[in-house]
Design an enzyme around this catalytic site. Structure first.
Site: not given
Ligand code: NAD
Length: 282
Positions: A118, A139, A151
């Site tokens: 993000s 994104h 995006e």
């Molecule tokens: P989340 O916390 O739900 O999931 C993150 C996952 O990454 C977890 O399952 C964790 O175990 C895993 N992880 C951590 N370290 C790791 C590693 N070394 N190897 C493999 N897996 C690993 O987070 P999320 O909300 O799914 O966000 C993930 C990405 O998406 C981020 O970059 C966030 O900015 C982006 N994003 C989030 C949203 C939202 O609304 N939540 C929207 C758009 C983009």
């Protein structure tokens, strides 16, 4: 021709990304270091598909096939044969850079490496790989199976070929794309989060109550919910983190986080997830 898709991180977003690719007929390998996350994610995908079937959005008979196209793994090496790898791990720069360095050495030559970040610059991520022309931002919006938009962010070195292949994928998923250059907040967060921050300022300065700020924006500008209600959904910590990325990235005081927003995050009033944000939740 893209057939095999690797997804890194089986959280909220990674699970949703695996879901929509498998549904569109791609073979998916879902990687996470945490086995519990993989299990939770697969269960979540099954549940969400069931819900879609109830609404008639998915044929119930197709569900076993969709689930059969998702393989989970704790070994990054299992992504070696992917035509594209989409990273959706925790939003920490050091972690993402480390993952891209490793991924670059594992995934076959010519494959695309995408990030769902993000806020971390795609150009910075691309620079730690030996294939910066193959690195791009995809994104997705939360929840991925429901939200239409992706995006697509072009880093400074992203090639036209990589861009075209990514645009083709977005279309195959039945989603719409908005293309952004690689600057803080891209398009959506750059506009949305300052609006939420401004709503917090309006409350902070006593312009109006939270209810009236939301009512004004909802009924006066036809948004499905007011900005403070939306902030409670997103999480106030996430809103603040994005404001800080904008403020730090542009060095422009117009992105100054509202002191009330800062104070609320300090107090642990993060929105729905803690039961208290701009509103209270049972
Ligand atoms: P989340 O916390 O739900 O999931 C993150 C996952 O990454 C977890 O399952 C964790 O175990 C895993 N992880 C951590 N370290 C790791 C590693 N070394 N190897 C493999 N897996 C690993 O987070 P999320 O909300 O799914 O966000 C993930 C990405 O998406 C981020 O970059 C966030 O900015 C982006 N994003 C989030 C949203 C939202 O609304 N939540 C929207 C758009 C983009």
């Amino acid at each position: 021709m893209i057939k095999h898709v690797g997804v890194l991180g089986a959280g909220q977003m990674g699970g949703g990304i695996a879901h929509v690719f498998a549904q569109a007929g791609y073979e998916v390998v879902l990687f996470d270091i945490a086995p519990a996350q993989l299990e939770k994610s697969l269960k979540g995908i099954e549940k969400n598909l069931g819900r879609q079937a109830e609404k008639g959005a998915v044929d119930a008979a197709a569900i076993p096939g969709i689930l059969g196209r998702i393989r989970s793994t704790q070994q990054m090496e299992d992504l070696s044969g992917c035509d594209i790898a989409i990273e959706a791990v925790t939003e920490r720069e050091e972690l993402k850079l480390d993952i891209f360095r490793k991924l670059d050495g594992i995934v076959k030559e010519g494959a695309i490496l995408a990030s769902n970040t993000s806020s971390i610059p795609i150009t910075r991520i691309a620079a730690v790989t030996k294939r910066p022309e193959k690195v791009i931002g995809m994104h997705f919006m939360n929840p991925v199976p429901v939200m239409k938009l992706v995006e697509v962010i072009r880093g400074l070195s992203t090639s036209d070929e990589t861009f075209r292949a990514t645009a083709g994928l977005v279309e195959k998923l039945g989603k719409e794309m908005a293309v952004s250059a690689d600057y803080p907040g891209f398009i959506v967060n750059r506009i949305l989060i300052p609006m939420i921050n401004e709503a917090a300022f309006a409350l902070f300065e006593g312009v109006a109550s939270a209810e009236d700020i939301d009512k004004g924006m909802k009924l006066g500008t036809n948004q499905p919910m007011g900005p403070l209600t939306l902030a409670d959904f997103i999480g106030l910590d996430t809103c603040l983190a994005i404001m800080e990325v904008l403020y730090g990235g542009f060095k422009d005081p117009k992105y100054r986080p509202c002191p009330l927003l800062v104070k609320m995050v300090e107090a642990g009033r993060l929105g729905r997830k803690t039961g208290h944000g701009f509103y209270r939740y049972e």
